[in-house]
Motif scaffolding. Sequence first.
Motif, PDB file in Angstrom:
ATOM      1  N   VAL A  65       0.844  -1.202   0.000  1.00 59.85           N
ATOM      2  CA  VAL A  65       0.000   0.000   0.000  1.00 59.85           C
ATOM      3  C   VAL A  65       0.880   1.253   0.000  1.00 59.85           C
ATOM      4  O   VAL A  65       0.621   2.216  -0.737  1.00 59.85           O
ATOM      5  N   GLU A  66       1.918   1.248   0.812  1.00 59.04           N
ATOM      6  CA  GLU A  66       2.821   2.398   0.898  1.00 59.04           C
ATOM      7  C   GLU A  66       3.495   2.703  -0.431  1.00 59.04           C
ATOM      8  O   GLU A  66       3.821   3.857  -0.716  1.00 59.04           O
ATOM      9  N   HIS A  67       3.710   1.677  -1.254  1.00 62.87           N
ATOM     10  CA  HIS A  67       4.444   1.853  -2.513  1.00 62.87           C
ATOM     11  C   HIS A  67       3.535   1.933  -3.737  1.00 62.87           C
ATOM     12  O   HIS A  67       4.011   1.814  -4.871  1.00 62.87           O
ATOM     13  N   LEU A  68       2.249   2.157  -3.520  1.00 58.74           N
ATOM     14  CA  LEU A  68       1.342   2.350  -4.653  1.00 58.74           C
ATOM     15  C   LEU A  68       1.695   3.624  -5.411  1.00 58.74           C
ATOM     16  O   LEU A  68       2.017   4.649  -4.801  1.00 58.74           O
ATOM     17  N   HIS A  69       1.619   3.574  -6.719  1.00 60.07           N
ATOM     18  CA  HIS A  69       1.825   4.763  -7.552  1.00 60.07           C
ATOM     19  C   HIS A  69       0.515   5.546  -7.626  1.00 60.07           C
ATOM     20  O   HIS A  69      -0.086   5.713  -8.687  1.00 60.07           O
ATOM     21  N   TYR A  70       0.088   6.014  -6.478  1.00 57.54           N
ATOM     22  CA  TYR A  70      -1.183   6.716  -6.353  1.00 57.54           C
ATOM     23  C   TYR A  70      -1.028   7.740  -5.233  1.00 57.54           C
ATOM     24  O   TYR A  70      -0.369   7.444  -4.228  1.00 57.54           O
ATOM     25  N   PRO A  71      -1.595   8.940  -5.384  1.00 58.29           N
ATOM     26  CA  PRO A  71      -1.466   9.937  -4.310  1.00 58.29           C
ATOM     27  C   PRO A  71      -2.067   9.408  -3.006  1.00 58.29           C
ATOM     28  O   PRO A  71      -3.276   9.242  -2.894  1.00 58.29           O
ATOM     29  N   LEU A  72      -1.228   9.132  -2.033  1.00 59.77           N
ATOM     30  CA  LEU A  72      -1.683   8.472  -0.816  1.00 59.77           C
ATOM     31  C   LEU A  72      -2.662   9.324  -0.010  1.00 59.77           C
ATOM     32  O   LEU A  72      -3.472   8.791   0.748  1.00 59.77           O
ATOM     33  N   SER A  73      -2.618  10.646  -0.199  1.00 60.07           N
ATOM     34  CA  SER A  73      -3.544  11.517   0.530  1.00 60.07           C
ATOM     35  C   SER A  73      -4.983  11.335   0.072  1.00 60.07           C
ATOM     36  O   SER A  73      -5.918  11.815   0.722  1.00 60.07           O
ATOM     37  N   HIS A  74      -5.194  10.624  -1.044  1.00 57.46           N
ATOM     38  CA  HIS A  74      -6.547  10.359  -1.550  1.00 57.46           C
ATOM     39  C   HIS A  74      -7.092   9.036  -1.019  1.00 57.46           C
ATOM     40  O   HIS A  74      -8.175   8.599  -1.433  1.00 57.46           O
ATOM     41  N   ILE A  75      -6.347   8.389  -0.106  1.00 62.56           N
ATOM     42  CA  ILE A  75      -6.742   7.075   0.401  1.00 62.56           C
ATOM     43  C   ILE A  75      -7.100   7.153   1.887  1.00 62.56           C
ATOM     44  O   ILE A  75      -6.366   7.749   2.673  1.00 62.56           O
ATOM     45  N   GLN A  76      -8.232   6.570   2.249  1.00 64.82           N
ATOM     46  CA  GLN A  76      -8.576   6.336   3.652  1.00 64.82           C
ATOM     47  C   GLN A  76      -8.820   4.847   3.826  1.00 64.82           C
ATOM     48  O   GLN A  76      -9.422   4.206   2.955  1.00 64.82           O
ATOM     49  N   ILE A  77      -8.353   4.302   4.945  1.00 68.47           N
ATOM     50  CA  ILE A  77      -8.494   2.870   5.200  1.00 68.47           C
ATOM     51  C   ILE A  77      -9.372   2.651   6.427  1.00 68.47           C
ATOM     52  O   ILE A  77      -9.186   3.307   7.455  1.00 68.47           O
ATOM     53  N   TYR A  78     -10.313   1.735   6.286  1.00 61.39           N
ATOM     54  CA  TYR A  78     -11.175   1.336   7.395  1.00 61.39           C
ATOM     55  C   TYR A  78     -10.924  -0.150   7.657  1.00 61.39           C
ATOM     56  O   TYR A  78     -11.229  -0.999   6.810  1.00 61.39           O
ATOM     57  N   ALA A  79     -10.337  -0.454   8.810  1.00 61.39           N
ATOM     58  CA  ALA A  79     -10.011  -1.834   9.158  1.00 61.39           C
ATOM     59  C   ALA A  79     -10.871  -2.273  10.339  1.00 61.39           C
ATOM     60  O   ALA A  79     -10.853  -1.635  11.396  1.00 61.39           O
ATOM     61  N   LEU A  80     -11.607  -3.350  10.150  1.00 52.92           N
ATOM     62  CA  LEU A  80     -12.422  -3.920  11.219  1.00 52.92           C
ATOM     63  C   LEU A  80     -11.875  -5.298  11.549  1.00 52.92           C
ATOM     64  O   LEU A  80     -11.796  -6.161  10.677  1.00 52.92           O
ATOM     65  N   ASP A  81     -11.498  -5.487  12.818  1.00 53.88           N
ATOM     66  CA  ASP A  81     -10.987  -6.791  13.228  1.00 53.88           C
ATOM     67  C   ASP A  81     -12.106  -7.622  13.839  1.00 53.88           C
ATOM     68  O   ASP A  81     -12.831  -7.174  14.730  1.00 53.88           O
ATOM     69  N   ASN A  82     -12.229  -8.858  13.365  1.00 51.09           N
ATOM     70  CA  ASN A  82     -13.286  -9.766  13.790  1.00 51.09           C
ATOM     71  C   ASN A  82     -12.851 -10.646  14.964  1.00 51.09           C
ATOM     72  O   ASN A  82     -12.924 -11.875  14.905  1.00 51.09           O
ATOM     73  N   GLY A  83     -12.363 -10.022  16.042  1.00 48.65           N
ATOM     74  CA  GLY A  83     -12.052 -10.780  17.245  1.00 48.65           C
ATOM     75  C   GLY A  83     -10.798 -11.627  17.165  1.00 48.65           C
ATOM     76  O   GLY A  83     -10.776 -12.759  17.664  1.00 48.65           O
ATOM     77  N   SER A  84      -9.736 -11.106  16.548  1.00 43.76           N
ATOM     78  CA  SER A  84      -8.484 -11.861  16.429  1.00 43.76           C
ATOM     79  C   SER A  84      -7.902 -12.190  17.799  1.00 43.76           C
ATOM     80  O   SER A  84      -8.038 -11.417  18.760  1.00 43.76           O
ATOM     81  N   THR A  85      -7.201 -13.321  17.853  1.00 41.48           N
ATOM     82  CA  THR A  85      -6.510 -13.710  19.089  1.00 41.48           C
ATOM     83  C   THR A  85      -4.993 -13.675  18.907  1.00 41.48           C
ATOM     84  O   THR A  85      -4.254 -14.022  19.834  1.00 41.48           O
ATOM     85  N   ASP A  86      -4.525 -13.269  17.750  1.00 41.38           N
ATOM     86  CA  ASP A  86      -3.084 -13.109  17.534  1.00 41.38           C
ATOM     87  C   ASP A  86      -2.734 -11.626  17.672  1.00 41.38           C
ATOM     88  O   ASP A  86      -3.439 -10.866  18.335  1.00 41.38           O
ATOM     89  N   ASP A  87      -1.654 -11.184  17.028  1.00 45.64           N
ATOM     90  CA  ASP A  87      -1.213  -9.794  17.168  1.00 45.64           C
ATOM     91  C   ASP A  87      -1.753  -8.878  16.077  1.00 45.64           C
ATOM     92  O   ASP A  87      -1.204  -7.800  15.836  1.00 45.64           O
ATOM     93  N   THR A  88      -2.835  -9.283  15.420  1.00 44.35           N
ATOM     94  CA  THR A  88      -3.381  -8.483  14.319  1.00 44.35           C
ATOM     95  C   THR A  88      -3.687  -7.054  14.750  1.00 44.35           C
ATOM     96  O   THR A  88      -3.281  -6.088  14.088  1.00 44.35           O
ATOM     97  N   VAL A  89      -4.407  -6.873  15.821  1.00 44.08           N
ATOM     98  CA  VAL A  89      -4.842  -5.536  16.234  1.00 44.08           C
ATOM     99  C   VAL A  89      -3.650  -4.656  16.603  1.00 44.08           C
ATOM    100  O   VAL A  89      -3.593  -3.480  16.216  1.00 44.08           O
ATOM    101  N   SER A  90      -2.690  -5.202  17.319  1.00 45.21           N
ATOM    102  CA  SER A  90      -1.518  -4.394  17.696  1.00 45.21           C
ATOM    103  C   SER A  90      -0.739  -3.988  16.448  1.00 45.21           C
ATOM    104  O   SER A  90      -0.229  -2.865  16.362  1.00 45.21           O
ATOM    105  N   GLN A  91      -0.660  -4.873  15.456  1.00 47.92           N
ATOM    106  CA  GLN A  91       0.006  -4.515  14.198  1.00 47.92           C
ATOM    107  C   GLN A  91      -0.759  -3.413  13.468  1.00 47.92           C
ATOM    108  O   GLN A  91      -0.159  -2.485  12.914  1.00 47.92           O
TER     109      GLN A  91
END
Length: 203
Positions: A65-91
């Motif tokens: 995502v960081e290396h996309l050839h696209y103006p990054l200021s035009h991107i918003q990300i919405y991440a929903l975690d479905n109850g992970s038990t590993d380190d997903t949320v901290s990452q």
Amino acid sequence: TSQVDSSMNLPALRAIVEKRLAITKQKFLDISTPQTAIEFNPVDIDISLVTYNSGKWLARFFDSVEHLHYPLSHIQIYALDNGSTDDTVSQLKEVQKKLETLGIVMHVAQGLNVGFGAGHNANSKLGHAPLLLVSNVDLFFEPASLKEVVEQANQDDQTVAAWEFLQKPYEHPKYYDPVSGFTNWNSHACILMRRTAFQAVGG
């Protein structure tokens, strides 16, 4: 035993072929017309991610995502975690800080495991960009991929609702027309959609 009703397969394929013929005729008529370069206009995009014990994939995904050839200021990300038990949320929270320095606003939410579709539907209600990119995190983007798909979206009329990314090393085992790019169904592993179309069918 019941059988799958495939009676609509041939009419659906015929519709795709007719679309290709219309496009081919138009391209033939346009040959004599001088073509000018189309200026690229970046569009605001909301990216929807739903995670569940996805920690092992996040570093590679967000690096792409960081290396996309696209103006990054035009991107918003919405991440929903479905109850992970590993380190997903901290990452996710760590990468959230890094992305902000690059101009990407990222929202991270946690909850019970509501599933894939309900998770993306919830994310979609938080954003407002005209284009919505639903993506898995067990993949990575080629640098030019988002720009190329948005360029196509900018050229298509409002009757085109979605643009599915090609997948490597193996594409979906389904028919799509090589001229028009049209197909009868799409996967939501990585797909760009008009928000209006997504909302019109109820998510």
